[in-house]
Design an enzyme around this catalytic site. Structure first.
Site, PDB file in Angstrom:
ATOM      1  N   SER A  84      35.853 -22.940 -41.210  1.00 44.79           N
ATOM      2  CA  SER A  84      35.569 -24.002 -42.175  1.00 44.79           C
ATOM      3  C   SER A  84      36.840 -24.354 -42.954  1.00 44.79           C
ATOM      4  CB  SER A  84      34.424 -23.569 -43.099  1.00 44.79           C
ATOM      5  OG  SER A  84      33.908 -24.664 -43.812  1.00 44.79           O
ATOM      6  N   ASP A  86      29.708 -26.352 -38.595  1.00 44.90           N
ATOM      7  CA  ASP A  86      30.522 -25.332 -39.261  1.00 44.90           C
ATOM      8  C   ASP A  86      30.410 -23.950 -38.609  1.00 44.90           C
ATOM      9  OD1 ASP A  86      31.763 -23.660 -41.113  1.00 44.90           O
ATOM     10  OD2 ASP A  86      30.966 -24.744 -42.824  1.00 44.90           O
TER      11      ASP A  86
END
Length: 347
Positions: free
Chosen positions: A54, A193
């Protein structure tokens, strides 16, 4: 393994960076603080492998492409508000935030286009194969329900990812569900993600080092950076209504602590190798720092610099004695794999 044998192994240094949205300012500032002592060299050049998820994936990609940590800290400071649609004044930010909270009930809270623009301005048209350091960036394929990990061509089996755009990898690993929409790559693969399964990528990096790269566990030295750890309690009788967003923290904390446990077992128990894994993080009250609240950027910057000042004397002899050996990928653009590299890596 004896201490004498351990000292004879080539040292391999790994950098791992957690996910956490704008909280990535903390590890970016921490690395910038350390980088000031490296005689002008970018800090990424001191590591043999960099892994990030991320926001940590964005930092990892930038460092592997040769950017300085200070460049990435500037990204958070100067363009963080742009990414999250803030910085328009107290009243405007308050109203827009309430509107986004309502929007988040049915779709993604933030528009992904500003993030893409910032990443494009930062990384340009660079591809994973342009990285000067081995790279590991986790994402998740929700359609196939499988992990999707971007990797440099550091093994003969890794034939595809080096051709991928670095912006694609950064957008994919940062596409946090409910915050940003699913990222569709140049090959029409929808990704979200990597924090959904590897928000702390430390175990992933250690496993990659031992299995794919063939580095002995006792040769590894890992610098693992978190994006703050919140304190909270869960009542014995808690239900969905009382848990609320804490349920997300519950799963992410479990993954993170499990990752650290696995990494410690594979690199040598901490009682035997105290300098094998250095975990840098800071505990804060629950909800004190939100992953999309850019008002906390300066606090996070100061915290990162403070930790760097404190930990530099310990970390310097372990990680920053000299730059890492040059990374030579198995595959390059418009060329066949180097024969010697292929034979070495497939042995």
């Amino acid at each position: 393994m004896s201490k004498e044998e351990d000292h004879q192994l080539p040292k391999r240094r790994i950098l791992c960076i957690d996910g956490g949205g704008i909280l990535g300012t903390f590890p970016a500032a921490f690395l910038t603080g350390l980088e000031q002592h490296l005689q002008g060299r970018p800090i990424g050049s001191y590591f043999d492998l960099i892994a990030g998820t991320s926001t940590g994936g964005i930092i990892a990609i930038g460092l592997a492409m040769g950017l300085r940590a200070s460049d990435l800290l500037d990204l958070y400071e100067k363009r963080g508000p742009e990414i999250f649609g803030q910085g328009r004044g107290t009243v405007a930010d308050f109203i827009l935030d309430k509107l986004r909270l309502g929007r988040q009930l049915v779709m993604n809270k933030h528009d992904s286009d500003p993030l893409r623009q910032v990443l494009t301005d930062t990384l340009g048209s660079k591809r994973i194969g342009d990285a000067t350091t081995r790279l590991l960036i986790p994402a998740w394929n929700p359609v196939a329900r499988s992990v999707y990990i971007y990797k440099t061509a550091h093994h003969a089996r890794l034939r595809n990812d080096y051709k991928s755009l670095s912006v694609d990898a950064a957008m994919a690993t940062a596409a946090a569900p409910t915050y940003f929409r699913q990222h569709v790559t140049q090959h029409a693969v929808g990704l979200t993600d990597g924090g959904t399964w590897a928000n702390n990528p430390t175990a992933l990096a250690v496993v990659e080092a031992i299995t794919m790269l063939g580095w002995p566990g006792h040769s590894l030295h890992v610098l693992s950076l978190g994006c703050l750890e919140e304190t909270y309690t869960i009542r014995k009788w808690a239900g969905i209504g009382t848990l609320g967003s804490k349920v997300i923290k519950l799963f992410m904390d479990g993954q993170s602590h499990g990752a650290m446990g696995i990494a410690k077992l594979l690199t040598g128990h901490e009682h035997e190798r105290k300098d094998a894994i250095h975990r840098i993080n800071h505990t804060v009250p629950y909800s004190a720092y939100k992953m999309d609240d850019t008002r906390v950027i300066q606090d996070l910057k100061g915290l990162g610099y403070s930790f760097a000042r404190d930990r530099h004397p310990v970390l310097d002899p372990v990680f920053f004695g000299q730059p890492a050996e040059a990374f030579v990928p198995v595959y390059g653009f418009d060329q066949e794999p180097d024969k010697a590299s292929k034979e070495r890596l497939s042995a």
